[in-house]
Design a protein around this motif. Structure first.
Motif, PDB file in Angstrom:
ATOM      1  N   ALA A 159       1.340  18.347  -2.846  1.00 24.52           N
ATOM      2  CA  ALA A 159       1.145  17.485  -1.970  1.00 24.52           C
ATOM      3  C   ALA A 159      -0.527  16.753  -2.683  1.00 24.52           C
ATOM      4  CB  ALA A 159       1.119  17.303  -0.640  1.00 24.52           C
ATOM      5  N   VAL A 160      -1.128  18.106  -3.118  1.00 22.48           N
ATOM      6  CA  VAL A 160      -3.010  17.319  -3.297  1.00 22.48           C
ATOM      7  C   VAL A 160      -2.110  16.692  -4.515  1.00 22.48           C
ATOM      8  CG1 VAL A 160      -4.668  18.566  -3.261  1.00 22.48           C
ATOM      9  CG2 VAL A 160      -3.739  19.846  -1.489  1.00 22.48           C
ATOM     10  N   GLN A 161      -2.241  17.277  -5.059  1.00 20.77           N
ATOM     11  CA  GLN A 161      -2.129  16.808  -6.597  1.00 20.77           C
ATOM     12  C   GLN A 161      -1.697  15.192  -6.581  1.00 20.77           C
ATOM     13  OE1 GLN A 161      -0.059  19.963  -8.981  1.00 20.77           O
ATOM     14  NE2 GLN A 161      -1.693  20.203  -9.692  1.00 20.77           N
ATOM     15  N   ARG A 162      -0.654  15.158  -6.405  1.00 19.83           N
ATOM     16  CA  ARG A 162      -0.047  13.911  -5.951  1.00 19.83           C
ATOM     17  C   ARG A 162      -1.351  12.653  -5.256  1.00 19.83           C
ATOM     18  NH1 ARG A 162       4.881  16.610  -5.122  1.00 19.83           N
ATOM     19  NH2 ARG A 162       4.776  16.872  -3.236  1.00 19.83           N
ATOM     20  N   ARG A 163      -1.501  13.760  -3.842  1.00 23.92           N
ATOM     21  CA  ARG A 163      -2.713  12.895  -3.121  1.00 23.92           C
ATOM     22  C   ARG A 163      -3.353  12.295  -4.249  1.00 23.92           C
ATOM     23  NH1 ARG A 163      -2.592   9.246   0.754  1.00 23.92           N
ATOM     24  NH2 ARG A 163      -4.696   9.349   1.447  1.00 23.92           N
ATOM     25  N   VAL A 164      -3.531  12.844  -5.470  1.00 18.66           N
ATOM     26  CA  VAL A 164      -5.364  13.098  -6.230  1.00 18.66           C
ATOM     27  C   VAL A 164      -4.813  11.782  -7.863  1.00 18.66           C
ATOM     28  CG1 VAL A 164      -6.338  13.699  -8.211  1.00 18.66           C
ATOM     29  CG2 VAL A 164      -6.623  14.650  -5.952  1.00 18.66           C
ATOM     30  N   ILE A 165      -3.224  11.855  -7.600  1.00 17.86           N
ATOM     31  CA  ILE A 165      -3.150  10.546  -8.259  1.00 17.86           C
ATOM     32  C   ILE A 165      -2.797   9.200  -7.460  1.00 17.86           C
ATOM     33  CG2 ILE A 165      -1.108   9.859  -9.628  1.00 17.86           C
ATOM     34  CD1 ILE A 165      -0.654  13.030  -9.923  1.00 17.86           C
ATOM     35  N   GLU A 166      -2.314   9.598  -5.998  1.00 16.54           N
ATOM     36  CA  GLU A 166      -2.190   8.362  -5.741  1.00 16.54           C
ATOM     37  C   GLU A 166      -4.329   7.193  -5.686  1.00 16.54           C
ATOM     38  OE1 GLU A 166      -1.653   6.563  -1.136  1.00 16.54           O
ATOM     39  OE2 GLU A 166      -0.741   8.551  -1.462  1.00 16.54           O
ATOM     40  N   ASP A 167      -4.520   8.541  -4.831  1.00 17.10           N
ATOM     41  CA  ASP A 167      -5.675   7.927  -4.979  1.00 17.10           C
ATOM     42  C   ASP A 167      -6.615   7.112  -6.284  1.00 17.10           C
ATOM     43  OD1 ASP A 167      -6.016   8.926  -2.285  1.00 17.10           O
ATOM     44  OD2 ASP A 167      -6.930  10.846  -2.947  1.00 17.10           O
ATOM     45  N   VAL A 168      -6.092   7.865  -7.617  1.00 15.20           N
ATOM     46  CA  VAL A 168      -7.113   7.895  -8.656  1.00 15.20           C
ATOM     47  C   VAL A 168      -6.025   5.349  -9.000  1.00 15.20           C
ATOM     48  CG1 VAL A 168      -7.253   7.949 -11.104  1.00 15.20           C
ATOM     49  CG2 VAL A 168      -7.628   9.378  -9.084  1.00 15.20           C
ATOM     50  N   VAL A 169      -4.840   5.941  -7.960  1.00 13.95           N
ATOM     51  CA  VAL A 169      -4.229   4.546  -8.570  1.00 13.95           C
ATOM     52  C   VAL A 169      -4.795   3.379  -7.796  1.00 13.95           C
ATOM     53  CG1 VAL A 169      -1.587   3.354  -8.798  1.00 13.95           C
ATOM     54  CG2 VAL A 169      -2.361   5.728  -9.800  1.00 13.95           C
ATOM     55  N   ARG A 170      -4.933   3.416  -7.091  1.00 14.77           N
ATOM     56  CA  ARG A 170      -5.978   2.945  -5.551  1.00 14.77           C
ATOM     57  C   ARG A 170      -6.683   2.543  -6.008  1.00 14.77           C
ATOM     58  NH1 ARG A 170      -3.838   2.602  -0.305  1.00 14.77           N
ATOM     59  NH2 ARG A 170      -2.487   4.886  -0.409  1.00 14.77           N
ATOM     60  N   ALA A 171      -7.757   3.369  -6.724  1.00 16.91           N
ATOM     61  CA  ALA A 171      -9.298   2.887  -6.901  1.00 16.91           C
ATOM     62  C   ALA A 171      -9.257   1.748  -7.544  1.00 16.91           C
ATOM     63  CB  ALA A 171     -10.020   4.156  -7.146  1.00 16.91           C
ATOM     64  N   ARG A 172      -8.008   1.532  -8.897  1.00 16.58           N
ATOM     65  CA  ARG A 172      -8.148   0.977 -10.537  1.00 16.58           C
ATOM     66  C   ARG A 172      -6.930   0.308 -11.015  1.00 16.58           C
ATOM     67  NH1 ARG A 172      -8.873   5.331 -15.302  1.00 16.58           N
ATOM     68  NH2 ARG A 172     -10.559   6.459 -14.282  1.00 16.58           N
ATOM     69  N   TRP A 173      -6.428  -0.129  -9.696  1.00 16.86           N
ATOM     70  CA  TRP A 173      -5.489  -1.056  -8.695  1.00 16.86           C
ATOM     71  C   TRP A 173      -5.281  -1.961  -8.817  1.00 16.86           C
ATOM     72  CZ3 TRP A 173       0.062  -1.194 -10.862  1.00 16.86           C
ATOM     73  CH2 TRP A 173       1.132  -1.882  -9.848  1.00 16.86           C
ATOM     74  N   GLN A 174      -5.501  -2.913  -9.365  1.00 16.54           N
ATOM     75  CA  GLN A 174      -5.819  -4.374  -9.270  1.00 16.54           C
ATOM     76  C   GLN A 174      -7.611  -5.357  -9.305  1.00 16.54           C
ATOM     77  OE1 GLN A 174      -3.079  -6.518  -6.738  1.00 16.54           O
ATOM     78  NE2 GLN A 174      -2.096  -7.201  -8.163  1.00 16.54           N
ATOM     79  N   PRO A 175      -8.415  -3.607 -10.258  1.00 16.36           N
ATOM     80  CA  PRO A 175      -9.744  -4.529  -9.588  1.00 16.36           C
ATOM     81  C   PRO A 175     -10.376  -6.160  -9.588  1.00 16.36           C
ATOM     82  CG  PRO A 175      -9.347  -3.574 -11.871  1.00 16.36           C
ATOM     83  CD  PRO A 175      -8.360  -3.889 -11.240  1.00 16.36           C
ATOM     84  N   ARG A 176      -9.725  -6.751 -10.684  1.00 22.25           N
ATOM     85  CA  ARG A 176     -10.254  -8.312 -10.584  1.00 22.25           C
ATOM     86  C   ARG A 176      -9.872  -8.846  -9.607  1.00 22.25           C
ATOM     87  NH1 ARG A 176      -9.280  -8.762 -16.939  1.00 22.25           N
ATOM     88  NH2 ARG A 176      -7.211  -8.644 -16.147  1.00 22.25           N
TER      89      ARG A 176
END
Length: 184
Positions: A65-82
């Protein structure tokens, strides 16, 4: 993250995040131009681990779950930046609307209709409040600190009616069940 933080995040997106871990990894891999080595550096795992995760087949998903959370956090930070930046600027100029269910009211005599109680409230807030909320979130403010900002703004707009009545009223805003924001 808390309810207010989650609500602010949802307000800055036009499309939902990819749902599955596989779709999230695919999105990150596209951002890194197909380089599993660069993606491994971003996620903090080995290149071989990323290669195993993105290869189709049973048992190829991130195990913890920790690795899945890390992946989610990275996606959330990079999703639709503009889009996120454009919506944030618009919210800071025009304000935002809050739709929340929380314990809301003010301390008053027993039996008063405005005792803090669970309420569903929808209220437009100014751009200054949006700037303050985003600045607090960016500075790592806790959910309680964000609730204080929101309570002050809601009290000003809802109970005090723009400082035309109820001067000096102390507003309570707590036990947030959900908080959704919309850019005005």
């Amino acid at each position: 993250m808390g309810e207010i933080n989650d609500g602010l995040e949802r307000a800055l997106r036009t499309r939902p995040l990819p749902g599955s871990v596989t779709a999230r990894l695919g999105f990150l891999l596209r951002l890194e131009k197909g380089s599993t080595k660069r993606l491994a550096g971003v996620l903090g795992v080995s290149q071989r681990t990323v290669q195993r995760w993105v290869t189709p087949g049973p048992g190829r998903r991130p195990p913890g779950a920790v690795q899945r959370r890390v992946i989610e956090d990275v996606v959330r930070a990079r999703w639709q930046p503009r889009i996120r930046e454009r919506l944030r600027v618009r919210a800071e100029e025009r304000g935002l609307s809050v739709h929340a269910r929380a314990r809301f009211g003010f301390a008053s005599a027993a039996g008063s209709s405005d005792d803090p109680r669970l309420r569903l409230i929808t209220q437009h807030l100014s751009g200054a409040v949006a700037r303050e909320l985003f600045a607090a979130r960016d500075a790592g403010a806790s959910e309680a600190q964000q609730m204080v900002i929101l309570a002050r703004a809601l009290g000003h707009a809802y109970f005090r009616d723009g400082e035309t009545r109820a001067h000096g009223l102390r507003v309570a805003f707590c036990d947030v069940e959900f908080a959704d924001f919309a850019v005005g």
